[in-house]
Design a protein around this motif. Structure first.
Motif, PDB file in Angstrom:
ATOM      1  N   PRO A  40       0.797  -1.023   0.259  1.00 27.90           N
ATOM      2  CA  PRO A  40      -0.063  -0.038  -0.137  1.00 27.90           C
ATOM      3  C   PRO A  40       0.904   1.344   0.103  1.00 27.90           C
ATOM      4  CG  PRO A  40       0.018  -1.164   2.095  1.00 27.90           C
ATOM      5  CD  PRO A  40       0.575  -1.985   1.133  1.00 27.90           C
ATOM      6  N   ARG A  41       0.419   2.137  -0.790  1.00 32.15           N
ATOM      7  CA  ARG A  41       0.986   3.658  -0.909  1.00 32.15           C
ATOM      8  C   ARG A  41       2.436   3.498  -1.116  1.00 32.15           C
ATOM      9  NH1 ARG A  41      -2.099   7.813   3.061  1.00 32.15           N
ATOM     10  NH2 ARG A  41      -4.025   7.018   3.026  1.00 32.15           N
ATOM     11  N   SER A  42       2.667   2.703  -2.261  1.00 33.43           N
ATOM     12  CA  SER A  42       4.156   2.344  -2.779  1.00 33.43           C
ATOM     13  C   SER A  42       4.460   2.861  -4.005  1.00 33.43           C
ATOM     14  CB  SER A  42       4.622   1.008  -2.459  1.00 33.43           C
ATOM     15  OG  SER A  42       3.656   0.264  -3.226  1.00 33.43           O
ATOM     16  N   ASP A  82       3.999   6.042  -7.090  1.00 35.34           N
ATOM     17  CA  ASP A  82       3.637   7.095  -7.632  1.00 35.34           C
ATOM     18  C   ASP A  82       3.016   7.349  -8.980  1.00 35.34           C
ATOM     19  OD1 ASP A  82       5.644   8.801  -5.791  1.00 35.34           O
ATOM     20  OD2 ASP A  82       7.227   7.338  -6.842  1.00 35.34           O
ATOM     21  N   THR A  95      -6.022   1.607  -6.266  1.00 31.52           N
ATOM     22  CA  THR A  95      -6.018   2.972  -5.661  1.00 31.52           C
ATOM     23  C   THR A  95      -5.324   3.067  -4.406  1.00 31.52           C
ATOM     24  OG1 THR A  95      -7.965   2.373  -4.682  1.00 31.52           O
ATOM     25  CG2 THR A  95      -8.108   3.492  -6.645  1.00 31.52           C
ATOM     26  N   GLU A  96      -5.140   1.883  -3.559  1.00 32.43           N
ATOM     27  CA  GLU A  96      -4.455   1.614  -2.323  1.00 32.43           C
ATOM     28  C   GLU A  96      -3.039   1.798  -2.558  1.00 32.43           C
ATOM     29  OE1 GLU A  96      -6.511  -1.770  -0.882  1.00 32.43           O
ATOM     30  OE2 GLU A  96      -8.335  -0.878  -0.145  1.00 32.43           O
ATOM     31  N   TRP A  97      -2.586   1.206  -3.652  1.00 35.61           N
ATOM     32  CA  TRP A  97      -1.180   1.447  -3.841  1.00 35.61           C
ATOM     33  C   TRP A  97      -0.393   2.397  -4.206  1.00 35.61           C
ATOM     34  CZ3 TRP A  97      -2.140  -2.930  -8.094  1.00 35.61           C
ATOM     35  CH2 TRP A  97      -2.438  -4.224  -7.492  1.00 35.61           C
ATOM     36  N   LEU A  98      -1.473   3.635  -4.271  1.00 32.77           N
ATOM     37  CA  LEU A  98      -0.718   4.662  -4.524  1.00 32.77           C
ATOM     38  C   LEU A  98      -0.420   5.600  -3.467  1.00 32.77           C
ATOM     39  CD1 LEU A  98      -3.622   6.254  -7.071  1.00 32.77           C
ATOM     40  CD2 LEU A  98      -1.008   5.844  -7.663  1.00 32.77           C
ATOM     41  N   ARG A  99       0.974   6.133  -3.534  1.00 34.79           N
ATOM     42  CA  ARG A  99       1.196   7.221  -2.788  1.00 34.79           C
ATOM     43  C   ARG A  99       0.676   8.385  -2.669  1.00 34.79           C
ATOM     44  NH1 ARG A  99       7.771   6.490  -4.477  1.00 34.79           N
ATOM     45  NH2 ARG A  99       8.330   4.615  -2.953  1.00 34.79           N
ATOM     46  N   PRO A 100       0.629   9.111  -1.544  1.00 36.89           N
ATOM     47  CA  PRO A 100      -0.207  10.558  -1.717  1.00 36.89           C
ATOM     48  C   PRO A 100       0.752  11.440  -2.465  1.00 36.89           C
ATOM     49  CG  PRO A 100       0.446  10.001   0.544  1.00 36.89           C
ATOM     50  CD  PRO A 100       0.836   8.955  -0.341  1.00 36.89           C
ATOM     51  N   ARG A 130      -4.232  10.565  -5.668  1.00 36.38           N
ATOM     52  CA  ARG A 130      -4.476  10.137  -4.228  1.00 36.38           C
ATOM     53  C   ARG A 130      -4.315  11.437  -3.470  1.00 36.38           C
ATOM     54  NH1 ARG A 130      -4.725   5.044  -1.439  1.00 36.38           N
ATOM     55  NH2 ARG A 130      -4.635   5.562   0.612  1.00 36.38           N
TER      56      ARG A 130
END
Length: 236
Positions: A81-83, A85, A107-112, A236
């Motif tokens: 998750p969040r890894s 760009d 969508t959960e794998w996206l970084r802010p 995100r």
């Protein structure tokens, strides 16, 4: 419900050629959209459903100081998750059920601050064809796909920014006109032919109707609109 590669979309001896044509036809549109959204040289990028690998090679050249990860839709998916760009996915008609299971995870794998670009196909332009045979065959084929796969593409509810709560959502559809015998026409001929057994066996089309349509798609005097490539994105 069938998955890509099972009876409704059964790859045949032309699959390598079909995937090559898909990259040739659609990569320029994908690259234009990704370039506009912004892929930094240090970006960590994920290419989902990497096809012939041409988009992954483009990512490697663009994110030259970052990292590029590729995965097929039938293979193992990241559990990070969040890894990432940048995440790019191009779905074909036969992959509609797979898309549903993958979208929220992407969508959960996206970084802010990262973005997701999802591409799929809409039959709408071909449904308005002035050629009655081409219009009829494309309608019968799309009806079969949507009946088996459960939903269409190119609707606002499918867009990641709308359905999955991403920021700054956007979408556009790219419509290309084709000449019979060219790469766009040949890609769609080979893609329709993946469903040949079901189209004929279930009575959706007759063999003369299908063969006459293939003749149109091979005829340099035939011009028409192909199904649209719908591109949708969100941050995100």
């Amino acid at each position: 419900m069938d998955q890509y590669g099972e009876p409704l979309f059964a790859p045949n001896g032309s699959e390598e050629e079909r995937l090559f044509l898909m990259d040739e036809v659609f990569d320029p549109m994908s690259i234009a959209a990704l370039s506009g959204l912004g892929v930094g040289r240090r970006a960590r990028c994920l290419e989902v459903g990497s096809g012939g690998g041409s988009m992954a090679r483009w990512f490697c050249s663009r994110a030259s100081e970052g990292e590029v990860v590729t995965t097929g839709l039938g293979g193992p998916l990241p559990e990070e998750p969040r890894s990432f760009d940048v995440i790019h996915a191009r779905f074909e008609p036969g992959q509609l059920p797979v898309r549903e299971g993958v979208m929220r995870r992407m969508t959960e794998w996206l970084r802010p601050g990262g973005f997701l670009l999802v591409e799929s196909f809409s039959w709408i332009p071909s449904h308005g064809s002035p050629n009655p045979l081409y219009q009829y065959v494309m309608r019968r084929w799309s009806d079969l796909v949507l009946h088996d796969k459960g939903r269409g593409s190119g609707r606002p509810g499918d867009f990641p920014g709308v359905r999955y709560g991403l920021r700054h959502p956007g979408a556009e559809s790219v419509v290309r006109h084709f000449q019979g015998g060219g790469p766009i026409a040949e890609f769609w001929r080979l893609t329709i032919d993946l469903s040949r057994e079901r189209l004929l066996g279930d009575g959706h089309l007759t063999e003369p109707e299908l063969e006459q349509t293939y003749g149109l798609l091979r005829n340099p005097r035939f011009w028409d609109a192909a199904p649209a490539l719908t591109q949708a994105w969100g941050y995100r």
